[in-house]
Scaffold this active site. Structure first.
Site, PDB file in Angstrom:
ATOM      1  N   LYS A   1     -78.849  50.078  26.124  1.00 40.03           N
ATOM      2  CA  LYS A   1     -79.681  50.068  26.917  1.00 40.03           C
ATOM      3  C   LYS A   1     -80.340  51.802  26.504  1.00 40.03           C
ATOM      4  O   LYS A   1     -80.999  52.270  26.671  1.00 40.03           O
ATOM      5  CB  LYS A   1     -79.698  49.436  28.221  1.00 40.03           C
ATOM      6  CG  LYS A   1     -79.033  50.068  29.101  1.00 40.03           C
ATOM      7  CD  LYS A   1     -79.684  49.237  30.148  1.00 40.03           C
ATOM      8  CE  LYS A   1     -77.872  49.692  31.211  1.00 40.03           C
ATOM      9  NZ  LYS A   1     -77.568  50.946  31.868  1.00 40.03           N
TER      10      LYS A   1
ATOM     11  N   ARG B   1     -79.492  48.634  40.695  1.00 44.11           N
ATOM     12  CA  ARG B   1     -78.664  47.877  39.963  1.00 44.11           C
ATOM     13  C   ARG B   1     -78.276  46.873  41.200  1.00 44.11           C
ATOM     14  O   ARG B   1     -77.248  46.249  41.077  1.00 44.11           O
ATOM     15  CB  ARG B   1     -76.997  48.872  39.192  1.00 44.11           C
ATOM     16  CG  ARG B   1     -77.282  49.404  38.215  1.00 44.11           C
ATOM     17  CD  ARG B   1     -76.320  50.000  38.207  1.00 44.11           C
ATOM     18  NE  ARG B   1     -74.877  49.440  37.089  1.00 44.11           N
ATOM     19  CZ  ARG B   1     -74.861  51.016  35.783  1.00 44.11           C
ATOM     20  NH1 ARG B   1     -75.417  52.161  36.390  1.00 44.11           N
ATOM     21  NH2 ARG B   1     -74.581  51.278  35.051  1.00 44.11           N
TER      22      ARG B   1
ATOM     23  N   ARG C   1     -66.602  52.247  21.624  1.00 48.40           N
ATOM     24  CA  ARG C   1     -67.647  53.468  22.251  1.00 48.40           C
ATOM     25  C   ARG C   1     -66.031  53.725  22.893  1.00 48.40           C
ATOM     26  O   ARG C   1     -66.236  55.368  22.705  1.00 48.40           O
ATOM     27  CB  ARG C   1     -68.526  52.756  23.628  1.00 48.40           C
ATOM     28  CG  ARG C   1     -69.172  54.273  24.251  1.00 48.40           C
ATOM     29  CD  ARG C   1     -70.362  53.880  24.433  1.00 48.40           C
ATOM     30  NE  ARG C   1     -70.177  53.131  26.087  1.00 48.40           N
ATOM     31  CZ  ARG C   1     -70.106  52.382  27.671  1.00 48.40           C
ATOM     32  NH1 ARG C   1     -72.231  52.666  26.646  1.00 48.40           N
ATOM     33  NH2 ARG C   1     -70.320  52.084  28.073  1.00 48.40           N
TER      34      ARG C   1
ATOM     35  N   ARG D   1     -63.865  57.260  27.320  1.00 52.15           N
ATOM     36  CA  ARG D   1     -65.005  57.418  28.678  1.00 52.15           C
ATOM     37  C   ARG D   1     -63.372  56.586  29.250  1.00 52.15           C
ATOM     38  O   ARG D   1     -63.545  55.810  29.272  1.00 52.15           O
ATOM     39  CB  ARG D   1     -66.044  56.876  28.619  1.00 52.15           C
ATOM     40  CG  ARG D   1     -67.707  57.726  28.457  1.00 52.15           C
ATOM     41  CD  ARG D   1     -68.570  57.406  28.137  1.00 52.15           C
ATOM     42  NE  ARG D   1     -68.911  55.850  29.913  1.00 52.15           N
ATOM     43  CZ  ARG D   1     -69.832  55.237  29.767  1.00 52.15           C
ATOM     44  NH1 ARG D   1     -70.710  55.422  28.982  1.00 52.15           N
ATOM     45  NH2 ARG D   1     -70.017  54.806  30.746  1.00 52.15           N
TER      46      ARG D   1
ATOM     47  N   ARG E   1     -66.440  46.535  35.678  1.00 53.05           N
ATOM     48  CA  ARG E   1     -67.550  47.130  35.804  1.00 53.05           C
ATOM     49  C   ARG E   1     -68.284  45.958  34.853  1.00 53.05           C
ATOM     50  O   ARG E   1     -70.053  45.271  36.005  1.00 53.05           O
ATOM     51  CB  ARG E   1     -68.099  47.631  35.139  1.00 53.05           C
ATOM     52  CG  ARG E   1     -67.173  49.708  35.239  1.00 53.05           C
ATOM     53  CD  ARG E   1     -67.906  50.175  34.231  1.00 53.05           C
ATOM     54  NE  ARG E   1     -68.792  51.190  33.676  1.00 53.05           N
ATOM     55  CZ  ARG E   1     -68.455  51.417  32.439  1.00 53.05           C
ATOM     56  NH1 ARG E   1     -67.628  51.102  31.582  1.00 53.05           N
ATOM     57  NH2 ARG E   1     -70.280  51.987  32.548  1.00 53.05           N
TER      58      ARG E   1
HETATM   59  P1  AMP Z   1     -73.462  53.732  33.418  1.00 46.21           P
HETATM   60  O1  AMP Z   1     -73.163  55.135  32.809  1.00 46.21           O
HETATM   61  O2  AMP Z   1     -74.711  53.395  33.652  1.00 46.21           O
HETATM   62  O3  AMP Z   1     -72.819  52.620  32.905  1.00 46.21           O
HETATM   63  O4  AMP Z   1     -72.503  54.299  34.659  1.00 46.21           O
HETATM   64  C1  AMP Z   1     -71.684  54.458  34.942  1.00 46.21           C
HETATM   65  C2  AMP Z   1     -70.772  54.505  36.586  1.00 46.21           C
HETATM   66  O5  AMP Z   1     -72.352  54.687  37.567  1.00 46.21           O
HETATM   67  C3  AMP Z   1     -71.145  53.018  36.845  1.00 46.21           C
HETATM   68  O6  AMP Z   1     -70.112  52.247  36.689  1.00 46.21           O
HETATM   69  C4  AMP Z   1     -71.186  53.083  38.586  1.00 46.21           C
HETATM   70  O7  AMP Z   1     -70.344  53.349  39.256  1.00 46.21           O
HETATM   71  C5  AMP Z   1     -72.032  54.271  38.693  1.00 46.21           C
HETATM   72  N1  AMP Z   1     -73.826  53.936  38.690  1.00 46.21           N
HETATM   73  C6  AMP Z   1     -74.372  54.915  37.372  1.00 46.21           C
HETATM   74  N2  AMP Z   1     -75.615  54.735  38.214  1.00 46.21           N
HETATM   75  C7  AMP Z   1     -75.439  53.435  39.331  1.00 46.21           C
HETATM   76  C8  AMP Z   1     -76.775  52.953  40.316  1.00 46.21           C
HETATM   77  N3  AMP Z   1     -77.839  52.223  40.331  1.00 46.21           N
HETATM   78  N4  AMP Z   1     -75.909  51.821  41.191  1.00 46.21           N
HETATM   79  C9  AMP Z   1     -74.706  52.632  41.456  1.00 46.21           C
HETATM   80  N5  AMP Z   1     -73.833  53.345  40.933  1.00 46.21           N
HETATM   81  C10 AMP Z   1     -74.494  53.450  39.725  1.00 46.21           C
END
Ligand code: AMP
Length: 195
Positions: free
Chosen positions: A13, A88, A127, A133, A144
């Site tokens: 995405k 989320r 990745r 990461r 996750r």
């Molecule tokens: P992502 O890069 O979108 O996978 O986000 C990495 C991490 O950031 C997630 O695993 C959460 O810990 C935090 N995070 C990102 N977006 C949100 C959100 N909308 N609500 C809560 N935590 C978030």
């Protein structure tokens, strides 16, 4: 145009969101990127977020919602945005809806990129090797994915009820998925296009 893109980690995405943003001249807003940037700068918000991110947990709504609503109020988001990683939770979706409704606006379309679990796991492993990461480590990935699935279902249900959810098959090359996604965005009604 205001878009929310949905998909589990590894669904592609982020890549697709960047393409939509550059193709349509709207801003790409990733809450994950925002948290990582804040953490790198060592801000209070960033350090708080990092503690949750490293455990594979969601950052609490009271931190996340305020940050996102501030971001979409900035001038560059006026012409439209694509949200990647937000909402989320149902509470986040409701907060976004309320904030936009206060300005006579709404989310126009919510593509959900769908990819089977085994394809997701293979992509995430690749990745993790490429980017190193820390939240892509296998033990964190499992948590996750589990946490994301429940939230994603709540959020998808929220937008399904508002008739803006569109499923997009996420298996295939980046170009193939981008074509399908473009098709889904075309279906947004002209009235909404101008909003
Ligand atoms: P992502 O890069 O979108 O996978 O986000 C990495 C991490 O950031 C997630 O695993 C959460 O810990 C935090 N995070 C990102 N977006 C949100 C959100 N909308 N609500 C809560 N935590 C978030």
């Amino acid at each position: 145009m205001r878009v929310v893109i949905l998909g589990l980690i590894g669904a592609g995405k982020g890549t697709q969101a960047l393409r939509v943003a550059s193709g349509r001249g709207i801003v790409h807003i990733s809450t994950g990127d925002m948290f990582r940037a804040q953490a790198a700068r060592g801000t209070e918000l960033g350090l708080r977020a990092r503690a949750h991110m490293e455990r594979g947990e969601l950052v609490p709504d009271e931190v996340t919602i305020g940050m996102l609503l501030d971001r979409i109020s900035e001038p560059d988001a006026e012409a439209g945005f694509i949200l990647d990683g937000f909402p989320r939770t149902a509470a986040q979706a409701e907060a976004l809806e309320r904030a936009l409704a206060g300005r006579g606006l709404g989310v126009d379309v919510v593509p959900r990129i769908e990819v089977p679990q085994e394809v997701l796991l293979a992509r995430i492993a690749k990745r993790a090797q490429l980017e190193g990461r820390s939240d892509d480590r296998p033990e964190v990935v499992a948590e996750r994915l589990r946490a994301q699935r429940a939230g994603l279902e709540d959020v998808a249900r929220f937008y399904e009820a508002r008739r803006v959810l569109v499923d997009v098959d996420g298996v295939g090359s980046v170009d193939e998925v981008a074509d399908r996604l473009a098709g889904a965005l075309e279906r947004v009604s002209p009235r909404m296009e101008t909003a």
